[in-house]
Design a protein around this motif. Structure first.
Motif, PDB file in Angstrom:
ATOM      1  N   MET A 129      46.011  41.988  46.039  1.00 48.54           N
ATOM      2  CA  MET A 129      46.621  41.825  44.919  1.00 48.54           C
ATOM      3  C   MET A 129      46.930  40.554  44.375  1.00 48.54           C
ATOM      4  SD  MET A 129      49.407  44.937  45.179  1.00 48.54           S
ATOM      5  CE  MET A 129      49.089  46.766  45.024  1.00 48.54           C
ATOM      6  N   GLN A 130      47.052  39.646  45.260  1.00 48.11           N
ATOM      7  CA  GLN A 130      47.467  38.307  44.534  1.00 48.11           C
ATOM      8  C   GLN A 130      46.354  37.910  43.711  1.00 48.11           C
ATOM      9  OE1 GLN A 130      48.070  35.824  48.030  1.00 48.11           O
ATOM     10  NE2 GLN A 130      49.599  37.236  48.899  1.00 48.11           N
ATOM     11  N   GLN A 131      45.154  38.676  43.860  1.00 45.21           N
ATOM     12  CA  GLN A 131      43.988  37.668  42.997  1.00 45.21           C
ATOM     13  C   GLN A 131      43.997  38.437  41.643  1.00 45.21           C
ATOM     14  OE1 GLN A 131      42.540  35.188  44.308  1.00 45.21           O
ATOM     15  NE2 GLN A 131      43.833  35.701  46.166  1.00 45.21           N
ATOM     16  N   LEU A 132      44.691  39.859  41.505  1.00 43.18           N
ATOM     17  CA  LEU A 132      44.670  40.493  40.451  1.00 43.18           C
ATOM     18  C   LEU A 132      45.867  40.062  39.257  1.00 43.18           C
ATOM     19  CD1 LEU A 132      44.951  44.150  41.666  1.00 43.18           C
ATOM     20  CD2 LEU A 132      42.991  42.728  41.263  1.00 43.18           C
ATOM     21  N   GLN A 133      45.591  40.329  38.063  1.00 42.00           N
ATOM     22  CA  GLN A 133      46.668  39.956  36.862  1.00 42.00           C
ATOM     23  C   GLN A 133      47.799  40.643  36.939  1.00 42.00           C
ATOM     24  OE1 GLN A 133      45.781  38.339  33.901  1.00 42.00           O
ATOM     25  NE2 GLN A 133      43.918  37.688  34.525  1.00 42.00           N
ATOM     26  N   ALA A 134      49.057  40.016  36.731  1.00 37.84           N
ATOM     27  CA  ALA A 134      50.197  40.628  36.725  1.00 37.84           C
ATOM     28  C   ALA A 134      50.557  41.803  36.358  1.00 37.84           C
ATOM     29  CB  ALA A 134      51.443  39.665  36.356  1.00 37.84           C
ATOM     30  N   ASP A 135      49.785  42.233  35.178  1.00 37.86           N
ATOM     31  CA  ASP A 135      49.858  43.462  34.777  1.00 37.86           C
ATOM     32  C   ASP A 135      49.364  44.570  35.320  1.00 37.86           C
ATOM     33  OD1 ASP A 135      47.930  42.278  33.621  1.00 37.86           O
ATOM     34  OD2 ASP A 135      47.716  43.072  31.612  1.00 37.86           O
ATOM     35  N   ASP A 136      48.215  44.437  35.996  1.00 34.17           N
ATOM     36  CA  ASP A 136      47.342  45.045  36.811  1.00 34.17           C
ATOM     37  C   ASP A 136      48.288  45.506  38.121  1.00 34.17           C
ATOM     38  OD1 ASP A 136      45.138  45.150  35.373  1.00 34.17           O
ATOM     39  OD2 ASP A 136      44.017  43.805  36.495  1.00 34.17           O
ATOM     40  N   VAL A 137      48.965  44.265  38.745  1.00 36.22           N
ATOM     41  CA  VAL A 137      49.751  44.469  39.803  1.00 36.22           C
ATOM     42  C   VAL A 137      50.889  45.648  39.567  1.00 36.22           C
ATOM     43  CG1 VAL A 137      51.458  43.366  41.629  1.00 36.22           C
ATOM     44  CG2 VAL A 137      49.303  42.362  40.821  1.00 36.22           C
ATOM     45  N   ILE A 168      45.059  51.540  34.722  1.00 31.63           N
ATOM     46  CA  ILE A 168      45.130  51.775  36.194  1.00 31.63           C
ATOM     47  C   ILE A 168      43.974  52.114  36.941  1.00 31.63           C
ATOM     48  CG2 ILE A 168      46.162  53.240  37.855  1.00 31.63           C
ATOM     49  CD1 ILE A 168      48.508  53.829  35.673  1.00 31.63           C
ATOM     50  N   HIS A 169      42.984  52.910  36.546  1.00 26.34           N
ATOM     51  CA  HIS A 169      41.667  53.031  37.093  1.00 26.34           C
ATOM     52  C   HIS A 169      40.953  51.599  37.229  1.00 26.34           C
ATOM     53  CE1 HIS A 169      41.839  57.150  37.216  1.00 26.34           C
ATOM     54  NE2 HIS A 169      41.358  57.417  35.967  1.00 26.34           N
ATOM     55  N   ARG A 170      40.997  50.830  36.142  1.00 24.42           N
ATOM     56  CA  ARG A 170      40.435  49.391  36.404  1.00 24.42           C
ATOM     57  C   ARG A 170      41.129  48.483  37.132  1.00 24.42           C
ATOM     58  NH1 ARG A 170      39.208  48.542  29.905  1.00 24.42           N
ATOM     59  NH2 ARG A 170      37.956  50.055  29.845  1.00 24.42           N
ATOM     60  N   ALA A 171      42.318  48.575  37.258  1.00 20.49           N
ATOM     61  CA  ALA A 171      42.925  47.613  38.245  1.00 20.49           C
ATOM     62  C   ALA A 171      42.787  48.064  39.771  1.00 20.49           C
ATOM     63  CB  ALA A 171      44.556  47.927  38.126  1.00 20.49           C
ATOM     64  N   ARG A 172      42.617  49.637  40.126  1.00 16.43           N
ATOM     65  CA  ARG A 172      42.107  49.787  41.096  1.00 16.43           C
ATOM     66  C   ARG A 172      40.935  49.391  41.646  1.00 16.43           C
ATOM     67  NH1 ARG A 172      44.675  55.926  41.671  1.00 16.43           N
ATOM     68  NH2 ARG A 172      43.806  56.247  39.471  1.00 16.43           N
TER      69      ARG A 172
END
Lengths: 191, 167
Positions: A129-137, A168-172
């Protein structure tokens, strides 16, 4: 009385100057607020400061709250914005002690093997999760933690419900890719 | 093969019957799909199982300590019955004094007719009293009333506020 009505009652009492109601509101939402901030910032100290500031902002602006939106929608927006600003400030990477592999090893000593595996997977998710963008998290955290509807998540993130669903799908998907990378690195380090 | 969105719809429990049918078919027939679906499913269930992070023990106390201090609550004390009666008595006396003063003033109004009065000892004593004491007492009473009002309306509120600011 459902959660939303309970929040409304508490907010009205706070508007009337009842500090006990404010305390109750904090206790109701502190863990969710802290979790959202922590997932974005990955630092317990920063997350706690952000969550506390968010509650103080609620107190300061409670008279401007008009009950048209849900309290949580307004509140998580405050937490998210504050966490995002803090993340931008924190350019220097600081690893939280409790997140270090050593710390997780120590905390895992007393658990069963199934618990250990579960903890390892969750630690891996946190690291990914640390590698993701803040809004994805934020999207993932709100979607899974609060079990909020897409409409509510959309209101917090100020996008449409359809866009929220796609995001949300893309973030997952991105999280899954990060997890894959993480496991590959783990395997490589073992070899 | 299903798209990621379709797989997540299955995991979220909002996929339609057609997709579910495809999914069952793929799960039975494709090892690659089975593996990919299991990967996404594992992440989905782990995310759902992730606990809330615990705040520090003094989280709430820290916020409450950072709040601006509460404004002092002013309790308006009900006046006791005797004090209310005293006020009525006081104003009654004042009105009495005022009426007496007016009456005395009317009594001493200079009239155009000059009459030769027989000296009366009682009237003389009364006149002496009026001249020497009554006016002085009336002035003194008025002064006391003025001072009492000044104390009640100006001095007391001022010192009360001042002591609160210092406190």
């Amino acid at each position: 009385m459902n959660d939303e009505q309970k929040d409304i009652t508490l907010l009205k009492r706070i508007q009337a100057g009842d500090r006990l109601a404010y305390k109750e509101l904090i206790n109701r939402h502190k863990e969710y607020a802290f979790t959202v901030a922590y997932r974005i910032l990955n630092s317990r100290e920063d997350a706690e400061e952000i969550a506390q500031d968010a509650f103080l902002q609620v107190f300061k602006n409670v008279h401007s709250f008009n009950f048209e939106a849900k309290f949580t929608t307004w509140f998580y927006r405050i937490v998210f914005n504050a966490a995002l600003m803090q993340k931008r400030k924190n350019r220097i990477f600081t690893e939280d002690i409790s997140e270090s592999p050593q710390a997780s090893l120590v905390s895992n000593l007393s658990d069963s093997s199934e618990d250990i595996r579960k903890n390892e997977r969750q630690q891996a998710i946190r690291r990914a999760m640390q590698q993701l963008q803040a809004d994805d998290v934020l999207l993932i955290t709100l979607f899974y933690l609060q079990e909020q509807s897409l409409e509510e998540i959309a209101a917090i993130t100020q996008i449409s419900a359809d866009t929220a669903k796609v995001k949300i799908h893309r973030a997952r998907k991105r999280l899954a890719e990060e997890m894959k990378k993480h496991w590959k690195e783990e395997v490589r380090s073992l070899i | 093969m299903l798209t990621d969105e379709q797989i997540f719809d299955i995991l979220d429990g909002c996929a339609d019957a057609e997709i579910l049918q495809k999914h069952t078919h793929l799960l039975a027939g494709s090892v690659v799909y089975q593996q990919y679906f299991n990967e996404l499913a594992a992440i989905h269930f782990d995310l759902a199982d992730m606990p809330l992070e615990k705040t520090s023990a003094d989280f709430t106390a820290n916020i409450l300590a950072a709040l601006p201090s509460e404004k002092p609550v002013f309790v308006i004390a009900k006046k006791k019955k005797w004090s209310a009666k005293f006020m009525y008595g006081f104003f009654g006396t004042m009105i009495g004094v005022l009426i007496t003063t007016i009456l005395v003033a009317i009594f001493y109004l200079p009239s155009s007719e000059t009459t030769i009065e027989q000296p009366n000892q009682v009237v003389e004593v009364f006149n002496d009293f009026i001249r020497s004491y009554f006016t002085q007492i009336a002035i003194l009473l008025n002064l006391m009333v003025l001072l009492a009002l000044f104390d009640r309306k100006v001095l007391r509120p001022y010192f009360k506020q001042r002591s609160m600011r210092l406190g």
